[in-house]
Design a protein around this motif. Structure first.
Motif, mmCIF file in Angstrom:
data_model
loop_
_atom_site.group_PDB
_atom_site.id
_atom_site.type_symbol
_atom_site.label_atom_id
_atom_site.label_comp_id
_atom_site.label_asym_id
_atom_site.label_seq_id
_atom_site.Cartn_x
_atom_site.Cartn_y
_atom_site.Cartn_z
ATOM 1 N N ALA A 110 14.635 -38.212 23.654
ATOM 2 C CA ALA A 110 13.780 -39.284 23.141
ATOM 3 C C ALA A 110 14.256 -39.714 21.761
ATOM 4 C CB ALA A 110 12.328 -38.800 23.084
ATOM 5 N N ARG A 111 14.622 -38.718 20.919
ATOM 6 C CA ARG A 111 15.093 -39.089 19.576
ATOM 7 C C ARG A 111 16.384 -39.867 19.655
ATOM 8 N NH1 ARG A 111 13.940 -33.634 16.264
ATOM 9 N NH2 ARG A 111 11.697 -33.865 16.182
ATOM 10 N N GLY A 112 17.245 -39.475 20.629
ATOM 11 C CA GLY A 112 18.530 -40.151 20.736
ATOM 12 C C GLY A 112 18.420 -41.559 21.295
ATOM 13 N N SER A 113 17.281 -41.866 21.903
ATOM 14 C CA SER A 113 17.193 -43.157 22.560
ATOM 15 C C SER A 113 16.947 -44.286 21.578
ATOM 16 C CB SER A 113 16.071 -43.141 23.596
ATOM 17 O OG SER A 113 14.835 -43.046 22.928
ATOM 18 N N GLY A 114 16.338 -43.987 20.435
ATOM 19 C CA GLY A 114 16.042 -45.061 19.484
ATOM 20 C C GLY A 114 14.713 -45.725 19.745
ATOM 21 N N ALA A 115 14.010 -45.299 20.814
ATOM 22 C CA ALA A 115 12.700 -45.897 21.077
ATOM 23 C C ALA A 115 11.669 -45.272 20.153
ATOM 24 C CB ALA A 115 12.308 -45.635 22.534
ATOM 25 N N THR A 116 10.515 -45.895 20.068
ATOM 26 C CA THR A 116 9.427 -45.324 19.272
ATOM 27 C C THR A 116 8.806 -44.193 20.070
ATOM 28 O OG1 THR A 116 9.029 -47.559 18.543
ATOM 29 C CG2 THR A 116 7.407 -45.927 17.918
ATOM 30 N N ILE A 117 8.513 -43.102 19.401
ATOM 31 C CA ILE A 117 7.976 -41.955 20.113
ATOM 32 C C ILE A 117 6.548 -41.691 19.657
ATOM 33 C CG2 ILE A 117 8.340 -39.535 20.665
ATOM 34 C CD1 ILE A 117 11.148 -39.846 19.666
ATOM 35 N N ARG A 118 5.645 -41.512 20.594
ATOM 36 C CA ARG A 118 4.286 -41.103 20.247
ATOM 37 C C ARG A 118 3.970 -39.883 21.084
ATOM 38 N NH1 ARG A 118 4.813 -43.395 16.476
ATOM 39 N NH2 ARG A 118 4.100 -45.431 15.835
ATOM 40 N N VAL A 119 3.138 -39.030 20.523
ATOM 41 C CA VAL A 119 2.847 -37.770 21.194
ATOM 42 C C VAL A 119 1.366 -37.746 21.565
ATOM 43 C CG1 VAL A 119 2.558 -35.344 20.663
ATOM 44 C CG2 VAL A 119 4.680 -36.456 20.138
ATOM 45 N N PHE A 120 1.042 -37.242 22.758
ATOM 46 C CA PHE A 120 -0.381 -37.111 23.071
ATOM 47 C C PHE A 120 -0.717 -35.640 23.247
ATOM 48 C CE2 PHE A 120 -0.578 -36.154 27.646
ATOM 49 C CZ PHE A 120 0.690 -36.511 28.077
ATOM 50 N N GLN A 121 -1.966 -35.317 23.021
ATOM 51 C CA GLN A 121 -2.408 -33.925 23.070
ATOM 52 C C GLN A 121 -2.093 -33.316 24.417
ATOM 53 O OE1 GLN A 121 -6.500 -33.268 22.219
ATOM 54 N NE2 GLN A 121 -6.205 -33.938 20.104
ATOM 55 N N HIS A 122 -1.646 -32.085 24.389
ATOM 56 C CA HIS A 122 -1.130 -31.435 25.588
ATOM 57 C C HIS A 122 -2.090 -31.533 26.758
ATOM 58 C CE1 HIS A 122 0.756 -28.565 28.110
ATOM 59 N NE2 HIS A 122 -0.273 -27.756 28.063
ATOM 60 N N ASN A 123 -1.600 -32.105 27.858
ATOM 61 C CA ASN A 123 -2.349 -32.114 29.122
ATOM 62 C C ASN A 123 -3.748 -32.718 29.018
ATOM 63 O OD1 ASN A 123 -1.631 -31.626 31.674
ATOM 64 N ND2 ASN A 123 -2.053 -29.433 31.653
ATOM 65 N N THR A 124 -3.932 -33.684 28.128
ATOM 66 C CA THR A 124 -5.257 -34.289 27.971
ATOM 67 C C THR A 124 -5.175 -35.744 28.381
ATOM 68 O OG1 THR A 124 -5.394 -32.915 26.020
ATOM 69 C CG2 THR A 124 -7.196 -34.433 26.377
ATOM 70 N N PRO A 125 -5.498 -36.078 29.636
ATOM 71 C CA PRO A 125 -5.353 -37.474 30.078
ATOM 72 C C PRO A 125 -6.193 -38.456 29.263
ATOM 73 C CG PRO A 125 -5.660 -36.030 31.960
ATOM 74 C CD PRO A 125 -5.903 -35.212 30.750
ATOM 75 N N SER A 126 -7.343 -38.016 28.747
ATOM 76 C CA SER A 126 -8.165 -38.960 27.961
ATOM 77 C C SER A 126 -7.458 -39.337 26.676
ATOM 78 C CB SER A 126 -9.528 -38.356 27.652
ATOM 79 O OG SER A 126 -9.362 -37.087 27.080
ATOM 80 N N HIS A 127 -6.769 -38.373 26.066
ATOM 81 C CA HIS A 127 -6.051 -38.713 24.842
ATOM 82 C C HIS A 127 -4.855 -39.594 25.147
ATOM 83 C CE1 HIS A 127 -3.707 -37.819 21.046
ATOM 84 N NE2 HIS A 127 -4.862 -38.256 20.621
ATOM 85 N N LEU A 128 -4.230 -39.358 26.312
ATOM 86 C CA LEU A 128 -3.120 -40.224 26.716
ATOM 87 C C LEU A 128 -3.599 -41.651 26.851
ATOM 88 C CD1 LEU A 128 -0.324 -40.870 27.840
ATOM 89 C CD2 LEU A 128 -1.118 -40.151 30.062
ATOM 90 N N GLU A 129 -4.790 -41.809 27.445
ATOM 91 C CA GLU A 129 -5.313 -43.166 27.615
ATOM 92 C C GLU A 129 -5.572 -43.798 26.257
ATOM 93 O OE1 GLU A 129 -8.461 -43.485 30.352
ATOM 94 O OE2 GLU A 129 -8.444 -45.680 30.200
ATOM 95 N N LYS A 130 -6.105 -42.985 25.335
ATOM 96 C CA LYS A 130 -6.392 -43.519 24.002
ATOM 97 C C LYS A 130 -5.107 -43.969 23.319
ATOM 98 C CE LYS A 130 -8.787 -41.780 19.881
ATOM 99 N NZ LYS A 130 -7.682 -41.265 19.105
ATOM 100 N N VAL A 131 -4.070 -43.137 23.403
ATOM 101 C CA VAL A 131 -2.803 -43.494 22.766
ATOM 102 C C VAL A 131 -2.214 -44.735 23.411
ATOM 103 C CG1 VAL A 131 -0.422 -42.723 22.413
ATOM 104 C CG2 VAL A 131 -2.296 -41.153 22.034
ATOM 105 N N LEU A 132 -2.278 -44.812 24.740
ATOM 106 C CA LEU A 132 -1.741 -45.980 25.444
ATOM 107 C C LEU A 132 -2.448 -47.255 25.008
ATOM 108 C CD1 LEU A 132 -1.144 -45.005 29.166
ATOM 109 C CD2 LEU A 132 0.408 -46.239 27.701
ATOM 110 N N ARG A 133 -3.779 -47.199 24.962
ATOM 111 C CA ARG A 133 -4.523 -48.406 24.596
ATOM 112 C C ARG A 133 -4.179 -48.842 23.182
ATOM 113 N NH1 ARG A 133 -9.264 -49.461 27.778
ATOM 114 N NH2 ARG A 133 -10.096 -50.624 26.015
ATOM 115 N N GLU A 134 -4.123 -47.854 22.277
ATOM 116 C CA GLU A 134 -3.814 -48.160 20.882
ATOM 117 C C GLU A 134 -2.442 -48.801 20.770
ATOM 118 O OE1 GLU A 134 -4.911 -44.576 18.652
ATOM 119 O OE2 GLU A 134 -3.189 -45.154 17.413
#
Lengths: 157, 479
Positions: free
Chosen positions: B202-226
């Motif tokens: 991911a670091r080598g790709s040059g894309a923006t990286i965001r991390v979501f809390q381990h195995n927490t689909p609700s947090h993934l949704e929050k990060v995606l929406r944001e």
């Protein structure tokens, strides 16, 4: 004794050097270390409680200044040096200012100062050194001092 | 989420503080002593800046004998560990020629293919004689043999995708594919406990990286929406593409990914799903097809499925399985395909043969037996460890079970005591895991017999003694 359980949700802090500070128990450990070192100083030197608190305050000043505000970077190489220009204080909480951890760490030197100066009855020369310690530590933790290097001291080459 | 007894958290912080303080003292005196001796750098810059190697020098080297132990046999259920000794307090370790036969609780040998197998090994030797150990060429030059094309078809069929591409090394599969799939202007959302290869890619790709809390689909949704609402940093243009990266089984936790919820969320927000099945392919699921089969997710819903052959198939290398168009694109652009030597033919044959055994195509039911055995073994071992009072992580059915150690002093104590009892375990500490949560990771294999497991339990209990470990709250009543 350990009937208390604390939930430790791993926070999404990628900096391994500072993420340990976000877990429960750190504040208590910090306070307990200060208290037990006061007891240690009292038992080794046999001085008055006030002098022991002054000693603890000044030792706390030296140690925390060195490790929080002087040493830069991280103790491992895996992050490839992205934090090499930041002191530990500037790294915690991902650089956000005025978080709970930062407020706690700012209050501790002030409380230590109050205890040390009270128990020495505000006499000189202890008062002078204690005051110097607390001023330096608190000013170093101001949000406006983020990434500021006065007179270029401790700046990178 | 892990519940730590409060007192343990305090003592762990204190222990690390003490280790840190001693390390600093020794560094301080070392600096004074080195002041006297002139430095022999001759004008060159030092290799390590300041504190960078502090952790390695002052913490890791003290317990170096617990890591990197050399072995001198195949990593079967029992293997030979070479003994080492040190004359300078673990700074350097020297090998002896003595070996001890130990029970192997550390190798990723989930289905038992790591040692000689009656179906696979003759075929591998055959291929070795026919094709020689190395193709000495990249895939595009002269390195694609019939074995390679057969392997790619075989893998694609096994995983349930239209096409697959195979690489010679598992780590490289992640780090070379991610930069090709997404670049600047794209977004990678990765689980906070993803493997280093994914982080690197991911670091080598040059894309923006965001991390979501381990195995927490609700947090993934929050990060995606944001992130979708904000768009790219500074320009706020829409993202070029969004990839969500999760793993099937997380190797440090032993838990399964919440794949159905994550796939549903990604479909809703039109993000791509990249599933890294390094530990779960071949080891879970009724026919060994991995986490998708176990959790009932249609493979067509997961856009890119990645896996490695090092764990369940007893070989080396990694694969990516996706639609025909994506694989075609990867074959034109991925540097690991264009410039790296192709996977060794005997290794490829091992994979083909082991997949044949798993699917029952060799005419026997050994594959189904192995899968049933690893499931039984893992569940049995996990429940027995929990009954003994250990705190074991991981989900039901997962062959990876980390035992929590917490205190840094327990890591070498556990490791060395177990070795003395002829049980080889792998211990993991900071910075691979969070500071408070050091653990010993046990990997169960289908080649462990019931007697092996019982012996392991007996030896573990002898190694640690019952009072040495904190009892989890359910077992509190026993004391």
């Amino acid at each position: 004794m350990a009937n208390l359980y604390v939930k430790a949700v791993p926070p999404a802090d990628l900096n391994r050097n500072t993420e340990w500070f976000m877990y429960p128990g750190v504040w208590t450990t910090y306070i307990l270390i200060l208290f037990f070192s006061w007891l240690l100083v009292l038992s080794i030197f046999g001085c008055s409680p006030g002098m022991a608190w002054t000693f603890v305050n000044l030792a706390h000043f030296c140690i925390t200044y060195h490790f929080f505000h002087w040493k830069k970077g991280t103790p491992f190489a895996e992050d490839q040096g992205i934090y090499n220009r930041l002191t530990w204080w500037e790294q915690i909480d991902n650089g956000q200012q005025l978080t709970r951890n930062r407020k706690f760490l700012t209050v501790v030197p002030v409380v230590l100062y109050l205890i040390a100066s009270h128990t020495t009855d505000y006499q000189h020369p202890m008062l002078f050194f204690n005051t110097l310690a607390v001023i330096v530590l608190v000013v170093a933790k101001f949000p406006n001092m983020h990434k500021v290097r006065i007179f270029g001291i401790n700046a990178d080459k | 989420m892990i519940t730590i007894p409060y007192l343990t958290a305090l003592t762990t912080y204190f222990s690390y503080g003490l280790l840190f303080a001693f390390g600093q003292f020794r560094d301080f005196f070392r600096k004074i002593f080195d002041w006297w001796h002139a430095s022999n750098l001759q004008g060159y810059a030092p290799i390590c800046l300041g504190l960078e190697d502090f952790y390695i020098r002052r913490l890791y080297l003290r317990i170096q004998d617990c890591f990197g132990r050399p072995i001198s046999s195949a990593p079967d259920a029992w293997f030979d560990v070479v003994e080492r000794y040190s004359n300078d307090n673990n700074k350097t370790l020297k090998r002896t020629s003595k070996i001890t036969s130990c029970l192997n609780l550390g190798s990723y040998n989930y289905l038992g293919f790591a040692a000689a197998d009656e179906y696979c090994t003759p075929r591998v030797i055959d291929t070795l004689n026919r094709f020689s150990p190395s193709t000495s060429s990249t895939r595009v030059d002269g390195g694609t043999t019939t074995v390679h094309t057969e392997l790619e078809e075989c893998v694609a069929n096994f995983v349930g995708k239209p096409a697959a591409i195979v690489f010679g090394m598992g780590y490289v599969t992640n780090s070379a594919i991610l930069p090709v799939l997404v670049g600047k202007g794209g977004l990678i959302i990765s689980d906070s406990l993803n493997h280093n290869s994914i982080v690197n890619g991911a670091r080598g790709s040059g894309a923006t990286i965001r991390v979501f809390q381990h195995n927490t689909p609700s947090h993934l949704e929050k990060v995606l929406r944001e992130q979708i609402a904000e768009g790219q940093p500074r320009t706020h243009r829409p993202w070029k593409k969004i990839i969500v990266i999760v793993e099937g089984i997380y190797s440090m936790e032993g838990e399964l990914c919440k794949l159905p919820e994550i796939v549903a969320i990604c479909k809703k927000y039109k993000a791509y799903v990249y599933l890294d099945e390094a530990h779960s392919i071949g080891a879970v699921g009724k026919t060994g097809r991995g986490v998708c089969e176990l959790l009932g997710v249609d493979p067509a819903d997961v856009d890119i499925m990645m896996g490695t052959f090092t764990k369940s198939f007893g070989s080396c290398g990694g694969y990516i399985a996706a639609s025909k168009e994506v694989i075609q694109y990867l074959k034109y652009t991925c540097p690991a395909h264009l410039y790296a030597t192709s996977i060794s033919p005997p290794a490829a044959q091992q994979i083909i043969s082991s997949i044949a055994v798993i699917l029952g195509e060799d005419g026997s039911s050994r594959g189904a037996q192995k899968l049933a055995r690893i499931r039984e073994n893992s569940n049995f071992f996990r429940s027995e460890l929990q009954k003994m009072g250990f705190e074991v992580l991981g989900d039901h059915d997962s062959p990876v079970m980390p035992i929590m150690l917490y205190n840094p002093a327990k890591i070498p104590a556990f490791s060395r005591e177990c070795l003395r009892q002829n049980v080889a375990v792998v211990t993991v500490a900071f910075p691979a895991t969070p500071l408070l949560l050091a653990r010993a990771r046990i990997c169960i294999s289908a080649s462990h017999t019931k007697e092996d497991l019982l012996k392991a339990l007996e030896r573990l209990e002898e190694a640690v003694g019952f009072d040495y470990f904190q009892i989890s709250s359910e077992n509190r009543g026993m004391l």
